[in-house]
Design a protein around this motif. Structure first.
Motif, PDB file in Angstrom:
ATOM      1  N   THR A  67       0.833  -1.211   0.000  1.00 15.42           N
ATOM      2  CA  THR A  67       0.000   0.000   0.000  1.00 15.42           C
ATOM      3  C   THR A  67       0.869   1.262   0.000  1.00 15.42           C
ATOM      4  O   THR A  67       0.411   2.336  -0.402  1.00 15.42           O
ATOM      5  CB  THR A  67      -0.918   0.013   1.225  1.00 15.42           C
ATOM      6  OG1 THR A  67      -0.124  -0.101   2.415  1.00 15.42           O
ATOM      7  CG2 THR A  67      -1.903  -1.148   1.170  1.00 15.42           C
ATOM      8  N   LEU A  68       2.118   1.119   0.465  1.00 18.08           N
ATOM      9  CA  LEU A  68       3.058   2.247   0.454  1.00 18.08           C
ATOM     10  C   LEU A  68       3.957   2.237  -0.774  1.00 18.08           C
ATOM     11  O   LEU A  68       4.525   3.274  -1.131  1.00 18.08           O
ATOM     12  CB  LEU A  68       3.938   2.205   1.716  1.00 18.08           C
ATOM     13  CG  LEU A  68       3.204   2.227   3.060  1.00 18.08           C
ATOM     14  CD1 LEU A  68       4.197   2.064   4.211  1.00 18.08           C
ATOM     15  CD2 LEU A  68       2.418   3.517   3.220  1.00 18.08           C
ATOM     16  N   LEU A  69       4.132   1.050  -1.387  1.00 14.87           N
ATOM     17  CA  LEU A  69       5.017   0.934  -2.548  1.00 14.87           C
ATOM     18  C   LEU A  69       4.196   0.981  -3.826  1.00 14.87           C
ATOM     19  O   LEU A  69       3.579  -0.014  -4.227  1.00 14.87           O
ATOM     20  CB  LEU A  69       5.802  -0.385  -2.465  1.00 14.87           C
ATOM     21  CG  LEU A  69       6.952  -0.434  -1.471  1.00 14.87           C
ATOM     22  CD1 LEU A  69       7.500  -1.846  -1.361  1.00 14.87           C
ATOM     23  CD2 LEU A  69       8.064   0.524  -1.889  1.00 14.87           C
ATOM     24  N   LEU A  70       4.186   2.125  -4.454  1.00 14.72           N
ATOM     25  CA  LEU A  70       3.489   2.305  -5.726  1.00 14.72           C
ATOM     26  C   LEU A  70       4.511   2.350  -6.851  1.00 14.72           C
ATOM     27  O   LEU A  70       5.712   2.524  -6.609  1.00 14.72           O
ATOM     28  CB  LEU A  70       2.659   3.593  -5.688  1.00 14.72           C
ATOM     29  CG  LEU A  70       1.585   3.657  -4.591  1.00 14.72           C
ATOM     30  CD1 LEU A  70       0.902   5.025  -4.623  1.00 14.72           C
ATOM     31  CD2 LEU A  70       0.579   2.543  -4.745  1.00 14.72           C
ATOM     32  N   PRO A  71       4.103   2.198  -8.109  1.00 16.66           N
ATOM     33  CA  PRO A  71       5.047   2.315  -9.222  1.00 16.66           C
ATOM     34  C   PRO A  71       5.704   3.691  -9.237  1.00 16.66           C
ATOM     35  O   PRO A  71       5.125   4.692  -8.795  1.00 16.66           O
ATOM     36  CB  PRO A  71       4.165   2.102 -10.459  1.00 16.66           C
ATOM     37  CG  PRO A  71       3.002   1.318  -9.977  1.00 16.66           C
ATOM     38  CD  PRO A  71       2.758   1.778  -8.571  1.00 16.66           C
ATOM     39  N   PRO A  72       6.938   3.787  -9.712  1.00 18.83           N
ATOM     40  CA  PRO A  72       7.616   5.096  -9.757  1.00 18.83           C
ATOM     41  C   PRO A  72       6.905   6.047 -10.721  1.00 18.83           C
ATOM     42  O   PRO A  72       6.233   5.628 -11.660  1.00 18.83           O
ATOM     43  CB  PRO A  72       9.025   4.744 -10.241  1.00 18.83           C
ATOM     44  CG  PRO A  72       8.875   3.443 -10.957  1.00 18.83           C
ATOM     45  CD  PRO A  72       7.781   2.699 -10.252  1.00 18.83           C
ATOM     46  N   LEU A  73       7.098   7.336 -10.477  1.00 17.99           N
ATOM     47  CA  LEU A  73       6.454   8.337 -11.324  1.00 17.99           C
ATOM     48  C   LEU A  73       7.213   8.574 -12.610  1.00 17.99           C
ATOM     49  O   LEU A  73       6.620   8.725 -13.684  1.00 17.99           O
ATOM     50  CB  LEU A  73       6.296   9.652 -10.553  1.00 17.99           C
ATOM     51  CG  LEU A  73       5.341   9.619  -9.354  1.00 17.99           C
ATOM     52  CD1 LEU A  73       5.351  10.966  -8.627  1.00 17.99           C
ATOM     53  CD2 LEU A  73       3.929   9.280  -9.811  1.00 17.99           C
ATOM     54  N   ALA A  74       8.536   8.620 -12.535  1.00 22.38           N
ATOM     55  CA  ALA A  74       9.357   8.949 -13.705  1.00 22.38           C
ATOM     56  C   ALA A  74      10.456   7.913 -13.857  1.00 22.38           C
ATOM     57  O   ALA A  74      10.842   7.245 -12.885  1.00 22.38           O
ATOM     58  CB  ALA A  74       9.970  10.342 -13.551  1.00 22.38           C
ATOM     59  N   PRO A  75      10.973   7.761 -15.081  1.00 19.70           N
ATOM     60  CA  PRO A  75      12.071   6.812 -15.302  1.00 19.70           C
ATOM     61  C   PRO A  75      13.396   7.347 -14.784  1.00 19.70           C
ATOM     62  O   PRO A  75      14.298   7.729 -15.546  1.00 19.70           O
ATOM     63  CB  PRO A  75      12.081   6.645 -16.828  1.00 19.70           C
ATOM     64  CG  PRO A  75      11.532   7.902 -17.352  1.00 19.70           C
ATOM     65  CD  PRO A  75      10.508   8.360 -16.348  1.00 19.70           C
TER      66      PRO A  75
END
Length: 427
Positions: A67-75
């Motif tokens: 729930t705290l680990l989401l996909p990164p926003l930018a490469p």
């Protein structure tokens, strides 16, 4: 005064605007640090629960962490990349362990219980798609790609595919990663990561599929690895191939191994006086096989003796000693007879008829029964009944003669007719 006031207001505005990014960045840094601390604390508890095989607690902590680990926003690199890798490896390991074992369904969480209904191909495909979504930046307008997949996650997924006996999918995702690596510099894909992936691909995935020649050809054309690393892979591959050939040879020879049929002789020797008597008493001893067979006597033909010559053990007169009675497991067995198929019902009926109905018996039956029967039938069909025949027939019916007596009378009549015709010169 107005000029001083305007200058002071402008200075205050500039100083305030310049201090806002620092406050935002410091707040973001504090939030990131608190998230990392929370994730590390949860990971320690989850790893401890996994080592104690507490699946329910481990799964609960995994859900709390993701729930705290989401996909990164930018490469680009992020502080949470290391935590993202650790937690995903733990999740893959837990679900693969549950899928490949026989867990207690009563204490198993519902998502893990549902994953047991999947096929190995669907199970590994689900893990792979989820990992691609986790590591692909959400700001990019593209589908999840293996170009963003760390080599540690790829190795965990390939190892899981081998554990659930699905090496085809492991080969597919490895070749996809090898074809797309190097597109982003912040994701390590050369040097040691490349060597680890290639070692898993060449020494575990392809040999499991029997692609020995393809591995050698692939390594011969590979030019990124150092020569010593490539030589080590060739040597390890040759050792694995020899081991696989030896295992295959043993499996092939295993059904052909038969127990030893050589009789063992006692090391003790007897005196000359007792040896002759013992030879006379043991010369007619016949070994009885484990499978039941008809008894064989000495008054058999030479062919019967040759057929059971492997089941008879005779003593050589040069041997002064003899062996004790052999146990059933040491006696030779005629495997051709033991493994023969049982006769069919048609074969049994044919054998029975050939034993009782010989050519002489069939000729006798034909003379005694079939000729009178045919004579009776022909006589009845050719002759026109006269009133005298009708009276005779009614008298015979009144007498109540049986069919056997009628056949006997017809036989006598046929014999007398034959004798009469012979005497008249008609035969």
């Amino acid at each position: 005064m107005p000029t001083v006031t305007a200058t002071a207001m402008a200075t205050t505005t500039v100083s305030t605007s310049s201090s806002l990014p620092h406050k935002v960045s410091s707040a973001a840094t504090k939030g990131s640090l608190s998230t990392e601390t929370t994730l590390q604390s949860l990971y320690n508890r989850a790893a401890r629960a996994f080592l104690h095989r507490d699946v329910a607690v481990t799964f609960t902590l995994l859900n709390a962490a993701f729930t705290l680990l989401l996909p990164p926003l930018a490469p680009s690199p992020e502080p949470l990349d290391a935590h993202r890798r650790k937690w995903d490896i733990l999740r893959i390991t837990l679900e693969t362990t549950v899928f490949s074992s026989v867990p207690d369904l009563a204490t198993l969480p519902q998502p893990l219980r549902e994953s047991l209904l999947l096929s190995p191909q669907s199970f590994i495909s689900t893990l792979y798609a989820r990992s691609l979504t986790l590591f692909t930046p959400s700001s990019l307008p593209r589908k999840p790609s293996s170009a963003f997949l760390p080599h540690q996650i790829l190795i965990a997924l390939v190892a899981s595919s081998l554990k659930v006996d699905c090496p085809d999918f492991g080969r597919e995702i490895t070749e996809d990663w090898l074809s797309k690596r190097g597109q982003y510099d912040f994701i390590p894909s050369t040097g040691e990561p490349y060597h680890k992936v290639l070692e898993l691909y060449c020494l575990h995935v392809l040999p499991r599929l029997g692609e020995w020649e393809y591995v050698r050809e692939y390594l011969s054309y590979e030019n990124e690895l150092p020569s010593d690393k490539r030589r080590e892979l060739f040597l390890a591959l040759d050792a694995l191939h020899a081991q696989a050939q030896e295992s295959t040879r043993r499996e092939t020879l295993k059904p052909d191994i038969l127990p030893s049929t050589t009789p063992t002789l006692s090391p003790r020797s007897l005196s000359p006086a007792s040896s002759s008597s013992s030879l006379s008493t043991t010369s007619t001893r016949t070994a009885v096989p484990v499978s039941p067979r008809p008894k064989i006597t000495r008054q058999q033909s030479a062919s019967s003796k040759s057929a059971v010559s492997d089941a008879t053990i005779t003593k050589s007169p040069r041997q002064p000693s003899f062996a004790p009675p052999a146990s059933p497991r040491d006696l030779p067995v005629d495997h051709g007879l033991a493994t023969a198929n049982p006769p069919t019902s048609l074969a049994l009926i044919r054998s029975y008829l050939s034993h009782y109905f010989t050519a002489k018996k069939i000729a006798t039956l034909f003379i005694l029964f079939l000729i009178p029967l045919l004579s009776l039938i022909i006589r009845r069909r050719r002759r026109v009944e006269t009133p005298a025949d009708q009276v005779r027939r009614r008298l015979l019916e009144a007498r109540g003669d049986s069919i056997a007596r009628r056949l006997w009378n017809e036989l006598v009549r046929a014999v007398l007719d034959t004798v009469r015709m012979g005497g008249g010169g008609l035969v």
